[in-house]
Write an enzyme that holds these catalytic residues in place. Structure first.
Site, PDB file in Angstrom:
ATOM      1  N   SER A  87      40.657  90.372  62.508  1.00 11.52           N
ATOM      2  CA  SER A  87      39.933  89.357  62.414  1.00 11.52           C
ATOM      3  C   SER A  87      40.479  88.169  61.631  1.00 11.52           C
ATOM      4  O   SER A  87      41.190  88.192  60.620  1.00 11.52           O
ATOM      5  CB  SER A  87      38.686  89.954  61.934  1.00 11.52           C
ATOM      6  OG  SER A  87      38.730  90.160  60.269  1.00 11.52           O
ATOM      7  N   LYS A  88      39.444  87.324  61.314  1.00 11.90           N
ATOM      8  CA  LYS A  88      39.671  86.208  60.474  1.00 11.90           C
ATOM      9  C   LYS A  88      39.732  86.379  59.050  1.00 11.90           C
ATOM     10  O   LYS A  88      40.648  85.969  58.342  1.00 11.90           O
ATOM     11  CB  LYS A  88      38.429  85.195  60.546  1.00 11.90           C
ATOM     12  CG  LYS A  88      38.510  84.221  61.722  1.00 11.90           C
ATOM     13  CD  LYS A  88      37.386  83.081  61.487  1.00 11.90           C
ATOM     14  CE  LYS A  88      37.666  82.430  62.781  1.00 11.90           C
ATOM     15  NZ  LYS A  88      36.429  81.143  62.791  1.00 11.90           N
TER      16      LYS A  88
END
Ligand code: GLU
Length: 509
Positions: A266-267
């Site tokens: 994920s970011k």
């Protein structure tokens, strides 16, 4: 039936920098469009004003440009279906929400945030933590299905905030065929009456997405697997808006997983896992935090793109190195995997190494000279060429060429301790001294000539390379390992080479 011309869109929300999973989605859209002679469109989905991040849209555009996956049409690129920013299309959406109400497929709901919290809490207390606004619960809420039409009108006229929700039928199977996943079937009993239009006058993602895909004549929706649960709702929206005949085909791409396979990359993983998750460096405008990018880490865009293409797809052959146009040719949505794709950082480095090796010496030398110049070292083209071709095999990045070739610049400041301990002794000193005097008589100081002289010294004295080489290398470069000694001599030139040997004889014990 899908529209005739292939038109696909990449539709990111500008809520922050584009994650590499997003770049892969854009890439697959691009590859598919180009292969089919179609158009690749960039649409900015910014209906959620609360999550807007300044600079994110420009970052998205810059990232696509860096990767060479340039839209034919869209925000920042022009086209006949604009505007391509949903916030600028605001006025277009309401009429479709109204159409759905008129056809009995949507309704007004006046429940406040507090009302919703209250029923959720009550449900939770009664043992069902996942309360949903659906075909059962809507009958006891404040909406145009439970209130009289006069009451509804009164509330609207009084300016009371409302949302518009889709009205799903009970127990209906929604089916569609996904190019990657095959037939998908979901029962409406497991779905909720999602909000389509918000009280702030903006559509939600679901409504805006369907309206825009329809108006922009999108033929294929290629997006991440996280949107698969929304697809049945989207299919119903096409049906209820009367657009089922031109509904795009869906292809939901597998998730990008962390290297250990545990969960989505994920970011938020930022630089935490030891590698960038963003294509370009990102400066968070609010916190001032900086996240690293592949570009700034010295990756070649084609290597990054090649690596991304293989996260979820492979051609079914042994070939791994593909230029963008070769990818366009070989790509197939049918060959996209269903299972999540694990990110492998060593493999990413490997791709970069392969691309570095593919560069011709002139280009490599040019990149090397400008890198060195940024570090404050001016190098002649000739020297850059010689060093670049000599060090190429050992490098993953241009910066490796620089770091590994430091011994060419200036003199030898330090001697590798281990080599000094193990290989430097009276014998080594004698060999270096003798070779120094042999080398001083070589007129044309080429690699072939120094090599021949070195080898005849070895054979005359019945010595193996291992007896003499390491000490000589230590004296010449200060190191225990490296490329060909004779190539190094040639690059340094006679004077500098002899000077280094003298220095070693003088300085070393
Ligand atoms: N705006 C959505 C996103 O940020 C787009 C999803 C879709 O492609 O439909 O990913």
């Amino acid at each position: 039936m899908a529209a005739e011309k292939v038109r696909v869109r990449f539709a990111p929300s500008p809520t922050g920098p584009l994650h590499m999973g997003g770049v892969r989605t854009a890439l697959y859209n691009y590859l598919f469009a180009k292969q089919q002679g179609g158009d690749f469109i960039l649409r900015i989905e910014d209906t959620d004003q609360t999550r807007f991040v300044p600079g994110a849209e420009q970052y998205i555009i810059d990232s696509l440009k860096w990767c060479g996956i340039v839209p034919d049409e869209g925000q920042g690129f022009g086209g006949n279906y604009g505007p391509y920013r949903q916030s600028e299309r605001k006025e277009m959406y309401r009429q479709y929400a109204m159409q759905l109400i008129e056809n009995g497929h949507a309704y007004y709901a006046f429940d406040s945030a507090e009302d919703l919290d209250r029923v959720r809490q009550m449900a939770k207390d009664a043992g069902s933590p996942n309360w949903q606004y659906n075909h059962v619960t809507r009958n006891s809420m404040k909406n145009s299905l439970t209130l009289s039409s006069a009451e509804v009108q009164k509330r609207i006229d009084a300016g009371e905030p409302y949302v518009i929700r889709i009205k799903l039928n009970r127990n209906e199977e929604v089916k569609f065929e996904d190019i990657v996943r095959g037939w998908v079937s979901v029962n409406t009993n497991n779905m909720d009456d999602k909000v389509l239009f918000k009280s702030d006058g903006m559509p939600t993602y679901h409504l805006a997405n369907i309206v825009d895909d329809h108006l922009m004549e999108i033929s294929h929706v290629i997006r991440g697997e996280e949107w698969l649960p929304s697809a049945p709702l989207h299919v119903l929206l096409y049906r209820y808006l009367g657009w089922e005949d031109s509904m795009p085909q869906f292809a939901h791409l597998p998730l990008l997983l962390k290297p250990d396979g545990n969960g989505k990359l994920s970011k938020r993983d930022g630089d935490r896992l030891g590698f960038p998750v963003f294509p370009l460096e990102w400066h968070n405008p609010e916190s001032g935090e900086v996240f690293s990018g592949y570009r700034e880490n010295g990756y070649f865009a084609p290597a990054f793109v090649n690596m991304l293409a293989f996260l979820g797809w492979n051609p079914g052959t042994e070939q791994e190195i593909f230029s963008l146009s070769e990818l366009v040719e070989a790509f197939s949505l049918k060959k996209v995997n269903k299972a999540g794709a694990r990110y492998d950082h060593d493999k990413t480095r490997w791709f970069n190494q392969q691309y570095l090796r593919l560069l011709d010496d002139e280009t490599l030398a040019e990149l090397f000279t400008s890198y060195a110049s940024e570090q404050g070292q001016e190098i002649s083209v000739e020297k850059a060429l010689a060093i670049a071709s000599l060090m190429k095999e050992r490098a993953y990045f241009i910066k490796d060429l620089w770091e590994e070739s430091q011994f060419f610049f200036g003199g030898v400041e330090e001697y590798d301790e281990k080599t000094l301990r193990k290989k430097w002794n009276e014998e080594a000193r004698t060999h270096v001294a003798k070779l120094r005097s042999i080398f001083s008589n070589i007129e044309d100081f080429t690699s072939a000539n120094t090599e021949a002289a070195f080898k005849s010294y070895l054979s005359e004295n019945e010595l193996g390379f291992g007896k003499v080489g390491p000490g000589f290398r230590l004296a010449l470069t200060g190191k225990g390992m490296g490329p060909s000694l004779f190539d190094i001599c040639a690059i340094l030139g006679k004077e500098a080479s002899l000077k280094r040997l003298d220095q070693a004889l003088e300085k070393l014990p």
